[in-house]
Design a protein around this motif. Structure first.
Motif, mmCIF file in Angstrom:
data_model
loop_
_atom_site.group_PDB
_atom_site.id
_atom_site.type_symbol
_atom_site.label_atom_id
_atom_site.label_comp_id
_atom_site.label_asym_id
_atom_site.label_seq_id
_atom_site.Cartn_x
_atom_site.Cartn_y
_atom_site.Cartn_z
ATOM 1 N N SER A 67 0.823 -1.214 0.000
ATOM 2 C CA SER A 67 0.000 0.000 0.000
ATOM 3 C C SER A 67 0.854 1.260 0.000
ATOM 4 O O SER A 67 0.472 2.267 0.572
ATOM 5 N N SER A 68 2.007 1.206 -0.649
ATOM 6 C CA SER A 68 2.865 2.380 -0.679
ATOM 7 C C SER A 68 2.761 3.076 -2.025
ATOM 8 O O SER A 68 2.286 2.522 -2.998
ATOM 9 N N GLY A 69 3.199 4.295 -2.044
ATOM 10 C CA GLY A 69 3.209 5.080 -3.273
ATOM 11 C C GLY A 69 2.958 6.533 -2.971
ATOM 12 O O GLY A 69 2.582 6.899 -1.853
ATOM 13 N N PRO A 70 3.145 7.392 -3.964
ATOM 14 C CA PRO A 70 3.019 8.834 -3.729
ATOM 15 C C PRO A 70 1.611 9.271 -3.331
ATOM 16 O O PRO A 70 1.447 10.306 -2.692
ATOM 17 N N ASP A 71 0.599 8.492 -3.681
ATOM 18 C CA ASP A 71 -0.785 8.854 -3.348
ATOM 19 C C ASP A 71 -1.362 7.997 -2.225
ATOM 20 O O ASP A 71 -2.563 8.026 -1.975
ATOM 21 N N SER A 72 -0.512 7.241 -1.546
ATOM 22 C CA SER A 72 -0.990 6.341 -0.506
ATOM 23 C C SER A 72 -1.541 7.116 0.686
ATOM 24 O O SER A 72 -0.925 8.060 1.170
ATOM 25 N N GLY A 73 -2.720 6.712 1.140
ATOM 26 C CA GLY A 73 -3.316 7.318 2.315
ATOM 27 C C GLY A 73 -3.156 6.450 3.544
ATOM 28 O O GLY A 73 -3.717 6.747 4.599
ATOM 29 N N THR A 88 4.010 6.189 7.182
ATOM 30 C CA THR A 88 3.042 6.412 6.112
ATOM 31 C C THR A 88 3.420 5.624 4.861
ATOM 32 O O THR A 88 4.594 5.269 4.672
ATOM 33 N N THR A 90 3.658 6.801 2.018
ATOM 34 C CA THR A 90 4.465 7.642 1.141
ATOM 35 C C THR A 90 5.942 7.636 1.524
ATOM 36 O O THR A 90 6.745 8.304 0.893
#
Length: 102
Positions: A67-73, A88, A90
């Motif tokens: 669940s990682s990435g630049p838009d991960s909440g 987080t 991100t």
């Protein structure tokens, strides 16, 4: 611990918070947490209580690998010894010198 993998800047809205950024493709979240808490505590990572005494490091890593990435909440907050930790999706790790709060 590679200097290119962690960038603690000590900046946040709270002066009692250490902030570090990581690339979850390079450093696992569990290692990032231990490294950042060690910096906040002014100790070597091996001097800290093992992370496994607080939570399962493999579960922490798996949560953010999927669940990682630049838009991960996605974020997770927990208490590790005297420190409140927030991780987080991100790649941010925040270490607070007090309990995790709302």
């Amino acid at each position: 611990m590679s200097g290119s993998d962690r960038r603690p800047d000590g900046t946040s809205d709270n002066p009692d918070t250490l902030h570090a950024e990581f690339d979850w493709n390079t450093v696992s979240p569990s290692v990032a947490v231990v490294q950042t808490v060690a910096i906040a505590a002014g100790q070597e990572a091996i001097e800290l209580s093992p992370l496994i005494e607080t939570l399962d490091p493999d579960a922490l890593d798996q949560l953010f690998v999927h669940s990682s990435g630049p838009d991960s909440g996605v974020s997770l907050s927990f208490q590790l010894g005297d420190y409140g930790v927030t991780v987080t999706g991100t790649g941010d790790v925040y270490v607070h010198t007090g309990p995790v709060g709302p």
